[in-house]
Design a protein around this motif. Structure first.
Motif, PDB file in Angstrom:
ATOM      1  N   ASP A  57       0.810  -1.221   0.000  1.00 40.71           N
ATOM      2  CA  ASP A  57       0.000   0.000   0.000  1.00 40.71           C
ATOM      3  C   ASP A  57       0.846   1.276   0.000  1.00 40.71           C
ATOM      4  O   ASP A  57       0.298   2.377  -0.060  1.00 40.71           O
ATOM      5  CB  ASP A  57      -0.938   0.014   1.212  1.00 40.71           C
ATOM      6  N   GLY A  58       2.164   1.135   0.127  1.00 39.15           N
ATOM      7  CA  GLY A  58       3.048   2.296   0.089  1.00 39.15           C
ATOM      8  C   GLY A  58       3.208   3.006   1.428  1.00 39.15           C
ATOM      9  O   GLY A  58       3.745   4.107   1.482  1.00 39.15           O
ATOM     10  N   HIS A  59       2.778   2.370   2.524  1.00 37.95           N
ATOM     11  CA  HIS A  59       2.880   2.993   3.842  1.00 37.95           C
ATOM     12  C   HIS A  59       4.232   2.730   4.516  1.00 37.95           C
ATOM     13  O   HIS A  59       4.646   3.496   5.381  1.00 37.95           O
ATOM     14  CB  HIS A  59       1.747   2.525   4.749  1.00 37.95           C
ATOM     15  N   VAL A  60       4.877   1.643   4.119  1.00 35.18           N
ATOM     16  CA  VAL A  60       6.229   1.353   4.604  1.00 35.18           C
ATOM     17  C   VAL A  60       7.076   0.949   3.413  1.00 35.18           C
ATOM     18  O   VAL A  60       6.570   0.542   2.369  1.00 35.18           O
ATOM     19  CB  VAL A  60       6.257   0.239   5.688  1.00 35.18           C
ATOM     20  N   ARG A  61       8.379   1.068   3.610  1.00 34.83           N
ATOM     21  CA  ARG A  61       9.339   0.662   2.582  1.00 34.83           C
ATOM     22  C   ARG A  61      10.285  -0.334   3.239  1.00 34.83           C
ATOM     23  O   ARG A  61      10.806  -0.083   4.322  1.00 34.83           O
ATOM     24  CB  ARG A  61      10.093   1.894   2.083  1.00 34.83           C
ATOM     25  N   GLY A  62      10.472  -1.479   2.588  1.00 34.27           N
ATOM     26  CA  GLY A  62      11.366  -2.500   3.114  1.00 34.27           C
ATOM     27  C   GLY A  62      12.668  -2.528   2.344  1.00 34.27           C
ATOM     28  O   GLY A  62      12.690  -2.278   1.132  1.00 34.27           O
ATOM     29  N   LYS A  63      13.753  -2.821   3.063  1.00 32.12           N
ATOM     30  CA  LYS A  63      15.065  -2.895   2.420  1.00 32.12           C
ATOM     31  C   LYS A  63      15.829  -4.054   3.044  1.00 32.12           C
ATOM     32  O   LYS A  63      15.938  -4.145   4.266  1.00 32.12           O
ATOM     33  CB  LYS A  63      15.818  -1.580   2.622  1.00 32.12           C
ATOM     34  N   TRP A  64      16.349  -4.945   2.184  1.00 32.31           N
ATOM     35  CA  TRP A  64      17.137  -6.067   2.663  1.00 32.31           C
ATOM     36  C   TRP A  64      18.546  -5.607   2.991  1.00 32.31           C
ATOM     37  O   TRP A  64      19.120  -4.790   2.295  1.00 32.31           O
ATOM     38  CB  TRP A  64      17.198  -7.168   1.608  1.00 32.31           C
ATOM     39  N   GLY A  65      19.097  -6.140   4.059  1.00 29.01           N
ATOM     40  CA  GLY A  65      20.460  -5.785   4.439  1.00 29.01           C
ATOM     41  C   GLY A  65      21.024  -6.775   5.431  1.00 29.01           C
ATOM     42  O   GLY A  65      20.384  -7.762   5.778  1.00 29.01           O
ATOM     43  N   GLY A  66      22.227  -6.476   5.877  1.00 27.16           N
ATOM     44  CA  GLY A  66      22.887  -7.331   6.855  1.00 27.16           C
ATOM     45  C   GLY A  66      23.832  -8.303   6.190  1.00 27.16           C
ATOM     46  O   GLY A  66      23.721  -8.598   5.010  1.00 27.16           O
ATOM     47  N   GLU A  67      24.767  -8.759   6.972  1.00 25.94           N
ATOM     48  CA  GLU A  67      25.720  -9.753   6.480  1.00 25.94           C
ATOM     49  C   GLU A  67      25.363 -11.102   7.079  1.00 25.94           C
ATOM     50  O   GLU A  67      24.836 -11.183   8.176  1.00 25.94           O
ATOM     51  CB  GLU A  67      27.140  -9.355   6.875  1.00 25.94           C
ATOM     52  N   GLY A  68      25.691 -12.166   6.349  1.00 27.47           N
ATOM     53  CA  GLY A  68      25.314 -13.485   6.830  1.00 27.47           C
ATOM     54  C   GLY A  68      23.815 -13.659   6.701  1.00 27.47           C
ATOM     55  O   GLY A  68      23.271 -13.729   5.613  1.00 27.47           O
ATOM     56  N   ARG A  69      23.136 -13.650   7.821  1.00 26.44           N
ATOM     57  CA  ARG A  69      21.673 -13.764   7.808  1.00 26.44           C
ATOM     58  C   ARG A  69      21.078 -12.404   7.461  1.00 26.44           C
ATOM     59  O   ARG A  69      21.160 -11.455   8.239  1.00 26.44           O
ATOM     60  CB  ARG A  69      21.181 -14.221   9.170  1.00 26.44           C
ATOM     61  N   ARG A  70      20.468 -12.338   6.301  1.00 30.94           N
ATOM     62  CA  ARG A  70      19.892 -11.061   5.851  1.00 30.94           C
ATOM     63  C   ARG A  70      18.564 -10.804   6.536  1.00 30.94           C
ATOM     64  O   ARG A  70      17.818 -11.726   6.818  1.00 30.94           O
ATOM     65  CB  ARG A  70      19.709 -11.094   4.343  1.00 30.94           C
ATOM     66  N   ARG A  71      18.306  -9.547   6.800  1.00 28.84           N
ATOM     67  CA  ARG A  71      17.045  -9.123   7.397  1.00 28.84           C
ATOM     68  C   ARG A  71      16.456  -8.000   6.568  1.00 28.84           C
ATOM     69  O   ARG A  71      17.175  -7.195   5.995  1.00 28.84           O
ATOM     70  CB  ARG A  71      17.261  -8.583   8.808  1.00 28.84           C
ATOM     71  N   LYS A  72      15.149  -7.947   6.589  1.00 24.63           N
ATOM     72  CA  LYS A  72      14.469  -6.859   5.906  1.00 24.63           C
ATOM     73  C   LYS A  72      14.102  -5.822   6.956  1.00 24.63           C
ATOM     74  O   LYS A  72      13.432  -6.121   7.936  1.00 24.63           O
ATOM     75  CB  LYS A  72      13.221  -7.357   5.188  1.00 24.63           C
ATOM     76  N   THR A  73      14.572  -4.616   6.743  1.00 24.05           N
ATOM     77  CA  THR A  73      14.275  -3.514   7.647  1.00 24.05           C
ATOM     78  C   THR A  73      13.209  -2.645   6.996  1.00 24.05           C
ATOM     79  O   THR A  73      13.266  -2.362   5.803  1.00 24.05           O
ATOM     80  CB  THR A  73      15.548  -2.689   7.928  1.00 24.05           C
ATOM     81  N   TYR A  74      12.246  -2.246   7.815  1.00 20.35           N
ATOM     82  CA  TYR A  74      11.122  -1.450   7.312  1.00 20.35           C
ATOM     83  C   TYR A  74      11.212  -0.036   7.848  1.00 20.35           C
ATOM     84  O   TYR A  74      11.652   0.182   8.983  1.00 20.35           O
ATOM     85  CB  TYR A  74       9.797  -2.080   7.751  1.00 20.35           C
ATOM     86  N   GLU A  75      10.800   0.908   7.007  1.00 18.21           N
ATOM     87  CA  GLU A  75      10.735   2.299   7.449  1.00 18.21           C
ATOM     88  C   GLU A  75       9.424   2.904   6.976  1.00 18.21           C
ATOM     89  O   GLU A  75       8.853   2.492   5.970  1.00 18.21           O
ATOM     90  CB  GLU A  75      11.929   3.102   6.949  1.00 18.21           C
ATOM     91  N   LEU A  76       8.982   3.897   7.721  1.00 16.50           N
ATOM     92  CA  LEU A  76       7.737   4.584   7.423  1.00 16.50           C
ATOM     93  C   LEU A  76       7.935   5.530   6.241  1.00 16.50           C
ATOM     94  O   LEU A  76       8.951   6.217   6.148  1.00 16.50           O
ATOM     95  CB  LEU A  76       7.326   5.376   8.675  1.00 16.50           C
ATOM     96  N   THR A  77       6.963   5.559   5.347  1.00 22.27           N
ATOM     97  CA  THR A  77       6.989   6.513   4.231  1.00 22.27           C
ATOM     98  C   THR A  77       6.135   7.725   4.612  1.00 22.27           C
ATOM     99  O   THR A  77       5.439   7.715   5.633  1.00 22.27           O
ATOM    100  CB  THR A  77       6.405   5.868   2.952  1.00 22.27           C
ATOM    101  N   ASP A  78       6.176   8.748   3.779  1.00 26.32           N
ATOM    102  CA  ASP A  78       5.317   9.914   4.009  1.00 26.32           C
ATOM    103  C   ASP A  78       3.841   9.514   3.978  1.00 26.32           C
ATOM    104  O   ASP A  78       3.043   9.993   4.791  1.00 26.32           O
ATOM    105  CB  ASP A  78       5.586  11.005   2.968  1.00 26.32           C
ATOM    106  N   ASP A  79       3.483   8.594   3.057  1.00 25.58           N
ATOM    107  CA  ASP A  79       2.106   8.097   3.015  1.00 25.58           C
ATOM    108  C   ASP A  79       1.762   7.351   4.303  1.00 25.58           C
ATOM    109  O   ASP A  79       0.641   7.433   4.800  1.00 25.58           O
ATOM    110  CB  ASP A  79       1.894   7.165   1.817  1.00 25.58           C
ATOM    111  N   GLY A  80       2.731   6.636   4.851  1.00 26.86           N
ATOM    112  CA  GLY A  80       2.523   5.926   6.100  1.00 26.86           C
ATOM    113  C   GLY A  80       2.299   6.872   7.272  1.00 26.86           C
ATOM    114  O   GLY A  80       1.462   6.611   8.139  1.00 26.86           O
ATOM    115  N   ARG A  81       3.024   7.983   7.285  1.00 27.98           N
ATOM    116  CA  ARG A  81       2.824   8.990   8.338  1.00 27.98           C
ATOM    117  C   ARG A  81       1.410   9.575   8.267  1.00 27.98           C
ATOM    118  O   ARG A  81       0.746   9.755   9.280  1.00 27.98           O
ATOM    119  CB  ARG A  81       3.855  10.103   8.212  1.00 27.98           C
ATOM    120  N   ALA A  82       0.980   9.873   7.050  1.00 31.94           N
ATOM    121  CA  ALA A  82      -0.375  10.408   6.863  1.00 31.94           C
ATOM    122  C   ALA A  82      -1.421   9.368   7.267  1.00 31.94           C
ATOM    123  O   ALA A  82      -2.423   9.703   7.916  1.00 31.94           O
ATOM    124  CB  ALA A  82      -0.576  10.833   5.402  1.00 31.94           C
ATOM    125  N   GLU A  83      -1.189   8.118   6.924  1.00 32.16           N
ATOM    126  CA  GLU A  83      -2.117   7.034   7.287  1.00 32.16           C
ATOM    127  C   GLU A  83      -2.175   6.859   8.799  1.00 32.16           C
ATOM    128  O   GLU A  83      -3.249   6.659   9.374  1.00 32.16           O
ATOM    129  CB  GLU A  83      -1.659   5.728   6.622  1.00 32.16           C
TER     130      GLU A  83
END
Length: 108
Positions: A57-83
């Protein structure tokens, strides 16, 4: 209505946690439980479908990162703040009405 309200509350809990900064799923679950003093928690299979829906829905943005075991980190978007702001205001109105209704049940 209960399933819809529960779904809405769960989404807003995730958005509220991410308002403080990016986090991965496990951090989000822990933060919800800590910040609500255990009143709310996520079952194992509940959180990730919520995160995927919020991402779609565009309220959060996920990004894969990390070494070894990768994790997806989520952050709030401007649309998410409004929601989050709109959803919190809507829930506040709904709960105010409910509390007023419940207050009348003790007056008998």
């Amino acid at each position: 209505m209960q399933a819809t309200l529960s779904k809405r509350i769960n989404e807003l809990l995730v958005l509220a946690v991410l308002e403080r900064g990016p986090a991965h799923g496990y951090q989000i679950a822990l933060s919800v439980e800590e910040r609500t003093e255990g009143a709310f928690s996520f079952q194992h299979g509940t959180l990730y479908p919520i995160l995927h829906r919020l991402e779609t829905d565009g309220h959060v943005r996920g990004k894969w990162g990390g070494e070894g075991r990768r994790r997806k980190t989520y952050e709030l978007t401007d649309d998410g703040r409004a929601e989050l702001a709109a959803g919190a205001a809507q829930l506040e109105r709904q709960f105010r009405v409910l509390l007023e209704l419940f207050a009348g049940t003790h007056a008998a």
